[in-house]
Write an enzyme that holds these catalytic residues in place. Structure first.
Site, short mmCIF file in Angstrom:
data_model
loop_
_atom_site.label_atom_id
_atom_site.label_comp_id
_atom_site.label_asym_id
_atom_site.label_seq_id
_atom_site.Cartn_x
_atom_site.Cartn_y
_atom_site.Cartn_z
CE LYS A 196 -8.01 -1.85 5.71
NZ LYS A 196 -7.25 -2.96 5.06
CB ILE A 230 -1.00 -0.01 1.19
CG1 ILE A 230 -2.15 0.95 0.94
CG2 ILE A 230 -0.33 0.28 2.50
CD1 ILE A 230 -3.06 0.59 -0.19
CG HIS A 256 -1.98 0.63 12.00
ND1 HIS A 256 -3.16 0.48 11.32
CD2 HIS A 256 -1.01 0.27 11.12
CE1 HIS A 256 -2.93 0.06 10.09
NE2 HIS A 256 -1.62 -0.09 9.96
N1 LIG Z 1 -6.33 1.20 1.86
C1 LIG Z 1 -6.18 0.05 1.25
O1 LIG Z 1 -6.77 -0.22 0.22
C2 LIG Z 1 -5.22 -0.95 1.82
C3 LIG Z 1 -4.76 -1.98 1.01
C4 LIG Z 1 -3.82 -2.85 1.53
C5 LIG Z 1 -3.40 -2.71 2.85
N2 LIG Z 1 -3.88 -1.70 3.62
C6 LIG Z 1 -3.40 -1.52 5.00
O2 LIG Z 1 -2.07 -1.03 4.94
C7 LIG Z 1 -1.26 -1.61 5.95
C8 LIG Z 1 -0.06 -2.27 5.30
O3 LIG Z 1 -0.53 -3.23 4.37
P1 LIG Z 1 0.40 -3.78 3.16
O4 LIG Z 1 -0.49 -4.62 2.33
O5 LIG Z 1 1.15 -2.67 2.56
O6 LIG Z 1 1.35 -4.74 3.99
P2 LIG Z 1 2.80 -5.27 3.57
O7 LIG Z 1 2.92 -5.30 2.08
O8 LIG Z 1 3.03 -6.49 4.37
O9 LIG Z 1 3.78 -4.10 4.08
C9 LIG Z 1 3.83 -3.67 5.40
C10 LIG Z 1 5.14 -2.93 5.61
O10 LIG Z 1 5.23 -2.62 7.00
C11 LIG Z 1 6.57 -2.69 7.42
N3 LIG Z 1 6.64 -3.45 8.68
C12 LIG Z 1 6.93 -2.93 9.88
N4 LIG Z 1 6.88 -3.88 10.82
C13 LIG Z 1 6.59 -5.03 10.22
C14 LIG Z 1 6.44 -6.36 10.67
N5 LIG Z 1 6.56 -6.68 11.96
N6 LIG Z 1 6.15 -7.30 9.76
C15 LIG Z 1 6.01 -6.98 8.47
N7 LIG Z 1 6.14 -5.73 7.98
C16 LIG Z 1 6.43 -4.76 8.86
C17 LIG Z 1 7.36 -3.38 6.33
O11 LIG Z 1 8.25 -2.41 5.81
P3 LIG Z 1 9.80 -2.46 6.27
O12 LIG Z 1 10.20 -3.88 6.11
O13 LIG Z 1 10.43 -1.55 5.29
O14 LIG Z 1 9.85 -1.97 7.68
C18 LIG Z 1 6.36 -3.77 5.28
O15 LIG Z 1 6.81 -3.54 3.99
C19 LIG Z 1 -2.18 -2.57 6.71
O16 LIG Z 1 -2.65 -1.93 7.86
C20 LIG Z 1 -3.34 -2.82 5.76
O17 LIG Z 1 -4.56 -3.09 6.42
C21 LIG Z 1 -4.77 -0.81 3.11
#
Ligand SMILES: NC(=O)c1ccc[n+]([C@@H]2O[C@H](COP(=O)([O-])OP(=O)(O)OC[C@H]3O[C@@H](n4cnc5c(N)ncnc54)[C@H](OP(=O)(O)O)[C@@H]3O)[C@@H](O)[C@H]2O)c1
Length: 320
Positions: free
Chosen positions: A95, A13, A77
């Site tokens: 969210k 995201i 968060h």
């Molecule tokens: N609005 C929307 O349409 C939408 C869509 C998808 C997700 N979201 C929300 O956005 C947030 C992130 O989702 P995402 O799909 O981007 O997730 P993701 O691809 O797994 O990425 C999360 C990022 O958070 C960081 N992170 C920090 N602590 C972590 C941990 N303990 N384990 C894994 N990653 C960690 C990582 O970056 P580093 O490794 O660089 O620290 C990772 O790249 C969630 O809250 C999700 O509900 C919203």
């Protein structure tokens, strides 16, 4: 006036949000924060971001950042948002706002204490279709809304390594997807006074499918469903005393609405999303900062806490 943004997190995201910022004329993407230098550098290089921080605390100390977009897993968060609020940054938090109502209240207290803006990134609320929906409801187009049904779900194979199947990262259908049907029920009917829920806990100990019936004052009802294992319709319907409004798939980002009068006569209202849909909430953040207000009138902190409280109640009923 230019608003200078930092992004906390380098996942899926976060990359989409870069596009949202690039499509907003008065937004400048200044910095990215990560747990490691390697990922911070890779993300900053890919998206041409000047400041890169291999530590989330370093992003908090970046004086060139006005607002941080928290795009980390929901399990962190609350801590991440408070870290940036305490450091004097405004925060747009992905969210679901947090894991529990208590966490949302802690974040709210931090925002108030720091006198900084905070909003849950329920981007749906700012999309053209949702703006039209709100106008239709306000103008009484379907009379008094009495019933909401909404679902959001897709069939994913079980993958313990994926965020959605990991309890430690706040996985499960309710928190990740259920928040969208719930925010629609909340928008139309307000907070429920009674909740009856059931769900299926999968092998990785997250709720894979959840259903909830929400009872609202005045006998109004909502039925919400979410799943990370089933392809649900991903649609929504609001039924009022004088008609209904249907949101086509995907109900969290529809590009049209179908309004039916009491005789079933349908009118389709087109409401296309131009560019990256996440950008509409960026405009809201900028508007609020320009007005000097601490929260959005469209997605208030009180409502985020109420939605989290409903999710707490649902989780209590499906956890065992
Ligand atoms: N609005 C929307 O349409 C939408 C869509 C998808 C997700 N979201 C929300 O956005 C947030 C992130 O989702 P995402 O799909 O981007 O997730 P993701 O691809 O797994 O990425 C999360 C990022 O958070 C960081 N992170 C920090 N602590 C972590 C941990 N303990 N384990 C894994 N990653 C960690 C990582 O970056 P580093 O490794 O660089 O620290 C990772 O790249 C969630 O809250 C999700 O509900 C919203």
């Amino acid at each position: 006036m230019t608003t200078r943004w930092g992004i906390a997190g380098t996942g899926g995201i976060a990359a989409r949000f870069v596009q949202a910022l690039r499509q907003t004329p008065d937004a400048e993407l200044v910095a990215v924060g990560s747990r490691t230098d390697r990922r911070a550098d890779a993300f900053a290089d890919e998206w041409d971001i000047p400041h890169r921080h291999g530590d989330y605390d370093d992003l908090a100390r970046d004086d060139d950042v006005d607002v941080v977009y928290v795009a980390t897993p929901q399990s962190r968060h609350a801590d991440d948002a408070c870290r940036y609020l305490d450091a004097g940054k405004h925060v747009l938090c992905e969210k679901p706002m947090a894991m529990t109502e208590a966490e949302v209240l802690r974040m709210t207290a931090s925002a108030h204490l720091a006198e900084r803006f905070l909003m849950e990134a329920i981007w749906s609320r700012f999309l053209p279709a949702y703006v039209r929906l709100w106008e239709l409801l306000l103008h009484g187009r379907i009379g008094e809304p009495l019933f909401v049904e909404a679902d959001f779900g897709f069939a994913m194979p079980v993958d313990p390594a994926h965020r959605l199947f990991d309890p430690a990262r706040g996985g499960g259908a309710l928190l990740d997807l259920g928040v969208y049907p719930l925010q629609l029920a909340s928008l139309v009917l307000g907070p429920p006074d009674r909740v009856v829920a059931s769900g299926h806990m999968g092998e990785t100990d997250v709720d894979e499918t959840v259903v909830a019936a929400l009872h609202h004052p005045g006998g109004k009802l909502a039925v919400v469903k979410a799943s990370i294992r089933l392809n649900l319709a991903c649609t929504a319907r609001i039924v009022g005393t004088e008609g209904s409004i249907e949101l086509p798939a995907f109900m969290h980002c529809p590009e049209s609405l179908t309004v039916r009068d009491a005789f079933g006569q349908a009118e389709v209202i087109e409401a296309p999303i131009e560019g990256e849909g996440l950008r509409y909430q960026v405009d809201e953040v900028h508007r609020c900062l320009a007005e000097g207000v601490g929260e959005s009138r469209v997605m208030t902190l009180h409502e985020s806490a109420q939605i989290a409280a409903t999710m707490d109640t649902i989780r209590d009923q499906i956890d065992h």
